[in-house]
Structures are given as C-alpha cells and as structure tokens.
Enzyme design. Structure first.
Site, short mmCIF file in Angstrom:
data_model
loop_
_atom_site.label_atom_id
_atom_site.label_comp_id
_atom_site.label_asym_id
_atom_site.label_seq_id
_atom_site.Cartn_x
_atom_site.Cartn_y
_atom_site.Cartn_z
N LEU A 34 0.67 -1.30 0.17
CA LEU A 34 0.14 -0.05 0.03
C LEU A 34 0.81 1.19 -0.05
O LEU A 34 0.41 2.37 -0.45
CB LEU A 34 -0.85 -0.05 1.18
CG LEU A 34 -2.12 -1.01 1.13
CD1 LEU A 34 -2.80 -0.81 2.56
CD2 LEU A 34 -2.93 -0.93 0.06
N GLY A 35 2.00 0.94 0.57
CA GLY A 35 2.87 2.32 0.80
C GLY A 35 4.17 2.18 1.44
O GLY A 35 4.15 1.09 2.28
N GLY A 37 8.27 4.15 3.05
CA GLY A 37 8.67 5.26 3.00
C GLY A 37 9.85 5.08 4.00
O GLY A 37 10.19 4.23 4.27
N TYR A 39 9.93 5.29 7.19
CA TYR A 39 9.31 4.66 8.32
C TYR A 39 9.59 3.19 8.39
O TYR A 39 9.72 2.49 9.06
CB TYR A 39 7.86 4.99 8.81
CG TYR A 39 7.02 4.48 7.77
CD1 TYR A 39 6.32 3.21 7.43
CD2 TYR A 39 6.61 5.74 6.80
CE1 TYR A 39 5.69 3.16 6.62
CE2 TYR A 39 5.65 5.19 5.62
CZ TYR A 39 5.22 4.00 5.69
OH TYR A 39 4.46 3.71 4.88
N GLY A 40 9.30 2.48 6.81
CA GLY A 40 8.81 1.17 6.53
C GLY A 40 7.97 1.14 5.33
O GLY A 40 8.23 1.73 4.52
N LYS A 41 7.11 0.33 5.55
CA LYS A 41 6.17 0.06 4.81
C LYS A 41 4.80 -0.49 5.04
O LYS A 41 4.63 -1.01 6.43
CB LYS A 41 6.74 -1.24 3.71
CG LYS A 41 6.72 -2.58 4.43
CD LYS A 41 7.39 -3.61 3.25
CE LYS A 41 7.46 -4.97 3.94
NZ LYS A 41 7.90 -5.94 2.97
N VAL A 42 3.82 -0.42 4.50
CA VAL A 42 2.37 -0.85 4.87
C VAL A 42 1.84 -1.67 3.68
O VAL A 42 2.05 -1.23 2.38
CB VAL A 42 1.35 0.42 4.92
CG1 VAL A 42 0.08 -0.16 5.32
CG2 VAL A 42 1.89 1.24 5.96
N LYS A 57 1.72 -2.57 9.42
CA LYS A 57 2.65 -1.50 9.32
C LYS A 57 3.83 -2.14 9.79
O LYS A 57 4.04 -2.48 10.91
CB LYS A 57 2.08 -0.28 9.82
CG LYS A 57 3.04 0.88 9.60
CD LYS A 57 2.50 2.17 10.09
CE LYS A 57 3.41 3.50 9.65
NZ LYS A 57 2.77 4.58 10.13
N ASP A 149 2.46 16.10 11.01
CA ASP A 149 2.92 15.68 9.76
C ASP A 149 1.73 15.58 8.96
O ASP A 149 1.36 14.51 7.99
CB ASP A 149 3.36 14.13 10.06
CG ASP A 149 4.36 13.86 8.38
OD1 ASP A 149 4.69 14.54 7.78
OD2 ASP A 149 4.37 12.56 8.44
#
Length: 374
Positions: A34-35, A37, A39-42, A57, A149
C-alpha cells in the site's frame, strides 16, 4: 503533560512486556503493497482465520526503537477513537527483522491520488475532507497531542468520493509543550516560525525515536521550540489550498520566497502589524460578517485571487504567520458551507477536470488496445 500523554507512556511499558514474536505468512495472506517510506512499509493483508482485511505496518528494527513503535501503536489503538483517525486493531508483534502492528485498511488509496496537479478537486469534496480533518485534529489536540505531519499522503480514503477519510501515520506525534530541536526545511508546510533554524546543520540520528547527536558547534547554534497545535493549523491551511488548486501557495515559508512575501504583505494589509491582540479580539460572528462584505477586502495576494472573501478569511485564519494567534481547526469549521471558489474559476476548473478525465480515458483505451495486439 495531560492525563492522556501520561497514560500513553504507561501503556507502552506494559505492552513491551507482552509483545510476542509471530510469522507473518502463517497468520496473514499479504495482498499488495500500500505504501512505503523512511518509516518502513504498509501492506494490505487478510487474516487467515478471520478473513478480515487489514493494513500491516512494518518498521525495520535496525532503525526503529521499540518505544517509538509501541508509542505509535498504543496511540492509534487507544486514543484515535474519532471516526476520521486511523485506528490500530489490537495486533502487534515482531519478527527477526521488523516490528509490526495491524490497523484499519483504507482501500481507496490516499488523498494524494485524487488531487489533480494544477487542477485540484471539487470544492464540495474538499470541504468534506476539511470538515473531517478539523474534527480529527480537534480530538487529538483535546488529548494533548499534536500530529505534526499533516499532508495528502497521510490522509486515507474509505470511499472514492471522500465522504469518509481518515488521518493516519502517527510517527511524528508529540505531546503539546514538548521541547524539540527546531528544524527548518524547504516546504510550504514548514511553519514560518521554524525559519529561525534555517541554515543549522540537521543531525538527527533517528526521526522515529526523536533522538539526535550533535557536536560542540551544533550545540551552540541549535534552536529549540515547543510543540504546539498551531503547527497542524498551518499544515491544514496549506493542504486545503493544495486540494482546491492542485498546487501550493508558495514554495517555502522564507523571507526570500517571493510568493510567500506577497502573501505576508496581503496579510499585514488586512490585519495590521500592530496590536495583534486587539485585531483578534473581534467575535467570530464579526469576522464572518466581514468575510462576506467584499467592500472591506484589501487587494488580494495573486495566488489567492481565485477565492471568495469567505475562503480568504479561512486561509488567513489558519495561515497566520503569528503562531500564538493562528486559528484552531475547530474555529475553521465556521467557514464551511459557503462558496470558496469564484464562479469564473469554478467554470474553468470544471473544464480542465473534464479534459483531464477524457485524456486519462483515452490513454487507458490505448493501453488496452496495445495489450490486445500483443
């Protein structure tokens, strides 16, 4: 520190003692990414036993502290009870390489996907989103938290018409009043009060846990600031502009940015640079009355000329360069319901949207024809 922020810290310590290890593939069927960045991924996944769709997540353990992971998880699980906040689902675990928690899945992408560049989105759709975000931010602020954010990529869609959206990604959330190093960055979302830190060397060691390392030189130059809800108000104003126009009002909030300076000149003509408290002591009803009276309007900044006086008042409330006088999300609600875009602009934007839609349809047909020939 509020009761909610104290409770959050206690919950993190308790959860740390009960966090378990699990094999993701054993319990979930991963559908798609799904996405991702810094931070990591989803990923979108389905629980194998329950058949429940959810978003998992993933946070890399090598770059994420356990406490920051648990803080985001517990915040989302226990305090994001507003319908326009993404909520965790009570599943948190770790693998050899990642910390993972499950949250509600929004199956229609994020707000970034529906904002057409240089065109924007329909006004009524935009106002629906703004209304929901005002409620979500007001809820967080009432508990003593600041999101910090707010941007299109962090607003998730539960349907294609934006009738239900959810603000997510709570990795940057801090308690109100927390002292943090002020960081200026080249973005329209960066608040003007952060410009005092412009030119400082940024030496964060981990955005996730809020830690940083600094040498003797940086200790002398680093500027500290207090986390305040006014940061979210500024971001909401910039985001609303982006939704309505498909662009930003300025490239960055800096004294050498021409478009931002034009806005500052307009703002000061409207509000006056002297006696700030007297200017903002007017009752809200009087502000709305003045917004409807176009005879009181000062010459508008070029990038805001497409908006009605009501919308201009909305923007000047949230985009007040003075953080202590900046409007709150709950105050912004009173500007909803009326027309925001001037009629001639609305007609032109509708033509551009239709043209954009037709171009997309033609491109899709050509791609399908190409696949058929292959």
């Amino acid at each position: 520190m509020t009761a909610a922020t104290k409770l959050l810290d206690e919950m993190c310590h308790l959860t740390a003692q009960s966090l378990i290890t699990m094999d993701t593939s054993e319990h979930f069927k991963v559908i798609k990414l799904l996405g991702e960045g810094s931070y990591g991924k989803v990923v979108l996944a389905v629980h194998r036993k329950r058949g429940t769709p959810m978003a998992l997540k993933f946070f890399p353990r090598e770059s994420t502290s356990l406490f920051s992971f648990l803080r985001e998880y517990n915040l989302s699980l226990s305090f994001c009870t507003h319908p326009s906040l993404t909520r965790a689902l009570g599943i948190a675990y770790f693998t050899q390489s990642h910390y993972i928690f499950a949250q509600q899945a929004s199956l229609f992408g994020d707000l970034y996907d529906v904002i057409t560049p240089e065109v924007g989105m329909e006004e009524d759709c935009c106002q629906r989103v703004v209304s929901q975000l005002c409620g979500a931010l007001t809820h967080l602020h009432s508990l003593g938290f600041v999101h910090r954010d707010l941007k299109p990529e962090n607003i998730f869609l539960c349907d294609s018409a934006c009738r239900w959206v959810k603000l997510g990604d709570f990795g940057m959330v801090k308690a109100r009043g927390t002292r943090v190093p002020e960081v200026w960055y080249s973005s329209p979302y960066c608040t003007p009060e952060a410009e005092v830190a412009r030119g400082n060397k940024d030496s964060w060691s981990s955005v996730n846990d809020g830690g940083f390392k600094e040498d003797e030189h940086n200790k002398k130059t680093r500027v500290w600031g207090s986390v305040e809800p006014s940061t979210d108000s500024w971001a909401l104003g910039v985001l609303t502009y982006a939704m309505l126009t498909g662009s930003h009002p300025w490239a960055e909030t800096a004294d050498d940015c021409r478009s931002y300076l034009k806005y500052r000149e307009w703002f000061e003509r409207c509000n006056g640079p002297s006696d700030e408290l007297e200017v903002w002591a007017e009752p809200q009803s009087q502000i709305l009355q003045d917004a409807a009276d176009t005879s009181k309007a000062a010459p508008v900044a070029p990038q805001f000329a497409c908006f009605t006086q009501l919308a201009c008042s909305f923007f000047q409330s949230l985009l007040d360069p003075r953080p202590q006088l900046r409007g709150r999300p709950e105050d912004a609600m009173c500007f909803l319901g009326g027309d925001w875009m001037r009629e001639e602009r609305t007609v032109r934007m509708e033509k551009e949207r239709k043209k954009s839609s037709q171009t997309g349809a033609i491109r899709c047909m050509k791609e399908m024809e190409g696949r058929g020939q292959r």
